[in-house]
Design a protein around this motif. Sequence first.
Motif, short mmCIF file in Angstrom:
data_model
loop_
_atom_site.label_atom_id
_atom_site.label_comp_id
_atom_site.label_asym_id
_atom_site.label_seq_id
_atom_site.Cartn_x
_atom_site.Cartn_y
_atom_site.Cartn_z
N ALA A 1 23.76 30.08 41.41
CA ALA A 1 24.59 29.01 40.84
C ALA A 1 25.97 29.54 40.50
N LEU A 2 26.02 30.73 39.93
CA LEU A 2 27.33 31.32 39.60
C LEU A 2 28.14 31.58 40.87
N ARG A 3 27.46 32.06 41.92
CA ARG A 3 28.13 32.32 43.19
C ARG A 3 28.67 31.02 43.79
N ASP A 4 27.85 29.97 43.78
CA ASP A 4 28.28 28.68 44.33
C ASP A 4 29.48 28.12 43.56
N MET A 5 29.46 28.29 42.26
CA MET A 5 30.58 27.80 41.46
C MET A 5 31.83 28.61 41.73
N ALA A 6 31.69 29.91 41.77
CA ALA A 6 32.86 30.77 41.94
C ALA A 6 33.59 30.47 43.25
N GLN A 7 32.85 30.05 44.26
CA GLN A 7 33.48 29.76 45.54
C GLN A 7 34.31 28.48 45.48
N GLY A 8 33.96 27.55 44.59
CA GLY A 8 34.68 26.29 44.53
C GLY A 8 35.65 26.16 43.38
N LEU A 9 35.69 27.14 42.49
CA LEU A 9 36.58 27.05 41.32
C LEU A 9 38.03 27.32 41.70
N SER A 10 38.92 26.77 40.91
CA SER A 10 40.35 27.01 41.11
C SER A 10 40.67 28.45 40.72
N PRO A 11 41.77 28.98 41.25
CA PRO A 11 42.16 30.35 40.88
C PRO A 11 42.35 30.52 39.37
N GLU A 12 42.87 29.49 38.72
CA GLU A 12 43.06 29.58 37.26
C GLU A 12 41.73 29.68 36.53
#
Length: 157
Positions: A126-137
């Motif tokens: 879940a953390l990996r999936d989120m990190a791929q879609g999060l904004s740079p900020e």
Amino acid sequence: MLENKKIIYSALIVSLALNFFIIGGAGFYALKWKNIRADGNWIEKRLDRAESRFLRHLEGQDKTLAKQVFSERRPALQNAVKEVRAARHDFRESLSVETPDPIRITASLDRSQKAAAQVNENFHGALRDMAQGLSPEARRNIAEHMKRHRHHDEADD
């Protein structure tokens, strides 16, 4: 006689305070023990805390994405948690018999370990999936937060 009343009242107040302290402490720890024994949701609570700690560093679309990923992963996490519980129950049962079977004990511990690995894998997925879609900020905010709390890892080195 007046002096004796002061001593008696002082002793009474000290005695009452001591009784409240002892009875309150006993009640507190009895309740805490009851909650520990009855609390089968400790893993879910820990996952919820981890999720909320993660989400509080996000805003807007990033937070929405993170909530969506967590909700998608939640069923797999819950199934893995149920398996952990079932394995722990089997382990307790295998120890409670008069002549414990080492093979059954080992099997239940292996089952528990596999289930715990599934919890870990799904949460990190879940953390990996989120990190791929999060904004740079958002990634920077989370990285900064993790950097501030990294002192535990550095102490182990």
